[in-house]
Design an enzyme around this catalytic site. Structure first.
Site, short mmCIF file in Angstrom:
data_model
loop_
_atom_site.label_atom_id
_atom_site.label_comp_id
_atom_site.label_asym_id
_atom_site.label_seq_id
_atom_site.Cartn_x
_atom_site.Cartn_y
_atom_site.Cartn_z
N LYS A 37 0.82 -1.22 0.00
CA LYS A 37 0.00 0.00 0.00
C LYS A 37 0.85 1.28 0.00
CE LYS A 37 -0.53 0.24 4.99
NZ LYS A 37 -1.10 -0.53 6.11
N ARG A 132 -7.05 0.27 17.49
CA ARG A 132 -7.54 0.38 16.13
C ARG A 132 -8.47 -0.81 15.93
NH1 ARG A 132 -3.81 1.09 10.74
NH2 ARG A 132 -4.20 -1.15 10.56
C1 LIG Z 1 -0.16 -1.22 6.65
C2 LIG Z 1 -0.42 -2.44 7.42
C3 LIG Z 1 0.63 -3.31 7.71
C4 LIG Z 1 2.06 -3.05 7.30
O1 LIG Z 1 2.63 -2.10 8.13
P1 LIG Z 1 4.16 -1.62 7.99
O2 LIG Z 1 4.39 -0.78 9.17
O3 LIG Z 1 4.25 -0.87 6.70
O4 LIG Z 1 5.00 -2.83 7.97
C5 LIG Z 1 0.33 -4.47 8.42
N1 LIG Z 1 -0.93 -4.74 8.82
C6 LIG Z 1 -1.97 -3.92 8.56
C7 LIG Z 1 -3.32 -4.28 9.04
C8 LIG Z 1 -1.74 -2.74 7.85
O5 LIG Z 1 -2.77 -1.92 7.59
#
Ligand SMILES: *Cc1c(COP(=O)(O)O)cnc(C)c1O
Length: 358
Positions: A37, A132
């Site tokens: 993302k 969250r």
């Molecule tokens: C964005 C996201 C991740 C990845 O997080 P990073 O800090 O970029 O490694 C993992 N789990 C969820 C649910 C996310 O939204």
């Protein structure tokens, strides 16, 4: 013709970061979901991560997953953001594994999976304190058991958690054990083994220290692989490269000006009240990049003597008094970026992307 601002992406460095993280995970029986993302699901970067050891690709947006899948980038795909009711039809058709936190979402996915004859795996999110997504950990066993037993077409394959996103809660042995206790209670009742999706970049620290409890067997990692940094843990990850993505922007004005504005003061273009320290007249440049492209406080100049002062929508002001370089219009200045800044740059339609030539 060079077009600025642009991101120069080093695929070799991203491949090497993926390999290192994958190796660390695989040594301990952990599946690696590489998260796309941050890079607007760029298909070249996604492929690089998938072919460098990532077991799956994960993204928070259905648009990204559909684009990658239709572009022929091999999955499997995990949807990271708990889905909207309005996108469940897409989820069932394009996703292999989905994170959920509401029974009704799981039931609706179950019905749709029956209709489309699709196999979909569900991971139920548990909130261990970050506030969250996820069922609060004290209520988790009952809620998840009930859901697992009612599903007919999709399978509840595991539980997961997210930390470091709202509350800034760090992954610890304690909160990982909360998750593992829930897993054990569920397994006793369900009679099959569950996966535990334990975290993101910030949880790599537990792997490095060797303190990650046995039983956590999936990591979802984006930032660490793509930037080599850990925003929540506030560090550069020492064994990963930070020279993965560089922002280049072009100088459009070079001048000497006072460090304090002249005239009556209101707020800036974003309603903020800027503060100024009188440092006399300063040498400064304006770059053709702004809030529409980057998060100015997340820009880290790659050369010494530069200080980012401020940005409005389209202009970035940098104090270059302490630099030995002679600046002129048309010069290029290079920056590393924080997570938030890189996210904005990758998602801005004004920022070009280029792969570094070797
Ligand atoms: C964005 C996201 C991740 C990845 O997080 P990073 O800090 O970029 O490694 C993992 N789990 C969820 C649910 C996310 O939204």
């Amino acid at each position: 013709m060079d077009v600025y601002p642009k991101l120069v992406i080093d695929l070799e460095a991203i491949a090497s970061n993926t390999e290192k993280v994958a190796q660390m995970c695989h040594q301990r029986g952990i599946e690696l979901v590489a998260v796309t993302k941050l890079v607007l699901a760029d298909s070249t970067i996604a492929k690089t991560m998938r072919f460098s050891g990532a077991d799956k690709l994960g993204d928070s947006r259905m648009k990204n997953i559909v684009k990658l899948r239709e572009g022929g980038v091999p999955g499997p795909y995990q949807l990271l953001r708990i889905p909207m009711k309005s996108e469940l039809g897409l989820v069932v058709r394009f996703v292999d594994e989905v994170l959920v936190s509401m029974p009704e979402t799981a039931y609706e996915l179950d019905a749709l999976a029956g209709y489309y004859q699709r196999n979909l795996q569900v991971i139920y999110m548990v909130d261990v304190g970050d506030l969250r997504e996820g069922v609060w950990f004290e209520k988790a066993v009952n809620e998840i058991l009930d859901v697992a037993r009612k599903l007919k077409n999709v399978r509840l394959v595991g539980i997961g958690t997210n930390v470091g996103c709202y509350g800034g809660v760090l992954p610890t042995v304690e909160n990982m054990n909360i998750l593992l206790n829930i897993k054990r209670e569920l397994e006793n009742q369900l009679d099959y083994e569950l996966k535990v999706s334990g975290g993101s970049t910030v949880a790599l620290k537990l792997l490095e220290d060797g303190t990650l409890p046995q039983g956590i067997n999936q990591f979802r990692v984006g930032e660490g692989i793509i930037l080599g940094t850990d925003a929540t843990g506030d560090r550069d990850i020492p064994y990963l490269s930070q020279d993965t993505v560089v922002l280049e922007a072009e100088v459009v004005e070079v001048d000497y000006k006072p460090s304090v504005p002249y005239g009556e003061l209101g707020k800036d273009a974003f309603g903020r009240t800027p503060v100024f320290e009188d440092r006399g007249w300063r040498r400064r440049v304006i770059l053709a990049v702004g809030e529409q492209d980057v998060k100015p406080d997340g820009l880290k100049p790659l050369e010494k003597g530069l200080k980012v002062l401020h940005a409005s929508s389209d202009h970035l002001i940098v104090d270059v008094t302490d630099s030995e370089r002679e600046f002129k219009v048309g010069d290029i200045i290079r920056f590393r970026m924080s997570y938030g800044c890189a996210l904005r740059a990758f998602t801005s339609p004004y920022v070009e992307k280029e792969f570094k030539r070797i």
